[in-house]
Enzyme design. Structure first.
Site, PDB file in Angstrom:
ATOM      1  CG  ASP A  76      -1.894   1.128   1.291  1.00 23.08           C
ATOM      2  OD1 ASP A  76      -1.755   2.075   0.488  1.00 23.08           O
ATOM      3  OD2 ASP A  76      -2.800   1.086   2.145  1.00 23.08           O
ATOM      4  CG  ASN A 103      -1.826   3.528 -12.441  1.00 23.79           C
ATOM      5  OD1 ASN A 103      -2.507   4.220 -13.197  1.00 23.79           O
ATOM      6  ND2 ASN A 103      -2.322   2.458 -11.819  1.00 23.79           N
ATOM      7  CE1 TYR A 169      -8.376  11.373  -8.758  1.00 25.01           C
ATOM      8  CE2 TYR A 169      -9.514  12.755 -10.368  1.00 25.01           C
ATOM      9  CZ  TYR A 169      -8.610  11.749 -10.077  1.00 25.01           C
ATOM     10  OH  TYR A 169      -7.935  11.111 -11.092  1.00 25.01           O
ATOM     11  CE  LYS A 173      -4.873  11.699  -9.974  1.00 24.11           C
ATOM     12  NZ  LYS A 173      -3.694  10.790 -10.084  1.00 24.11           N
ATOM     13  CB  VAL A 202      -9.861   6.448 -18.508  1.00 22.41           C
ATOM     14  CG1 VAL A 202      -9.334   5.071 -18.918  1.00 22.41           C
ATOM     15  CG2 VAL A 202      -8.930   7.547 -18.965  1.00 22.41           C
TER      16      VAL A 202
END
Length: 270
Positions: A76, A103, A169, A173, A202
């Protein structure tokens, strides 16, 4: 596939985080097909094994002699102690990593500011930002010592444009984009390359996680248009890694053809 079987990838060792599904899995498999060795890192051991087996099959089907060594590490990235002990779990022959693909990351919920749980906030920052930084710190030290290496961070259109329902989020980013940009500038006097891949829409498990397992709500995100696939993004990652050593692809922003921004898309074309 000839583009990805270039000699620049043959025998290289690539470390991919979040490799148990989605973009991470597709990236690991494509690197394997291109003749690279791959260290696959994720939290889910069973899913990780399935991807490792797929890497073995992809390499065998490629007919390439180089590469073909794979190691699965249940880890993790948000746990500092686990990151610090990474090399204890990696075979000696794979410890000279050439490419790091950060990723691992996720989004949870669409709640607005004031209604977001502390647990969700801390979880997203711990994985998307702190985990990415911890992995990069660990690898960049080695890259500097060997005067070689490539860091590829998975950003997002969310790192360029905030939107309602994604405050945490998009904040993570934006942090990834700032961190990557600073690192690019800090390493300008070295041969180390730094890349940020910024996908738009995606279709992977990503949205299912965001909607807490509600597949119906997740599928509505892509209704009426053809989104990117994990494989589409993997191709850009592997392409960036396979450029000549003096070429650095600093940023790649990837949209499906019917998307123009975080919130601008056309849903009548599918």
């Amino acid at each position: 596939m000839a583009l990805f079987n270039a000699t620049r990838l043959l025998g290289k060792t690539v470390l991919v985080t979040g490799a148990s599904s989605g973009i991470g899995a597709a990236t690991a498999i494509l690197f394997a097909r291109g003749g690279a060795n791959v260290i696959l890192i994720a939290r889910r051991a069973e899913a990780l094994k399935a991807v490792s087996d797929a890497c073995t099959t992809a390499h065998q089907e490629s007919g390439l002699v180089q590469g073909g060594k794979f190691a699965s590490v249940q880890l993790d990235v948000s746990d500092k102690a686990q990151v610090a002990s990474l090399w204890d779990k990696v075979p000696q022959e794979l410890r000279n990593v050439d490419v790091l693909v950060n990723n691992a990351g996720y989004v949870l919920g669409v709640e607005h500011v004031g209604d977001i749980s502390d647990e969700d906030i801390q979880g997203m920052f711990a994985t998307n930002v702190l985990g990415l930084i911890a992995m990069t710190q660990l690898l960049v030290k080695d890259f500097k010592a060997r005067k070689s290496g490539h860091v590829i961070n998975l950003g997002s259109i969310a790192g360029r444009e905030p939107y309602a329902g994604g405050s945490i989020y998009t904040a993570t980013k934006h942090a990834v984009r700032a961190f990557t940009g600073s690192m690019l500038r800090e390493l300008v006097n070295t041969p180390i390359r730094v890349t940020e891949i910024q996908p738009g829409m995606v279709e992977t498990e990503f949205s299912i996680v965001r909607f807490r397992g509600d597949t119906g709500a997740a599928s509505k995100v892509y209704e009426g248009l053809q989104p990117l696939t994990a494989g589409d993004v993997a191709e850009e990652i592997v392409w960036a890694a396979s450029r000549p050593p003096h070429v650095n692809i600093a940023e790649v922003l990837i949209f499906p053809v019917n998307q123009a921004s975080a919130t601008s898309n056309y849903r009548g074309g599918k």
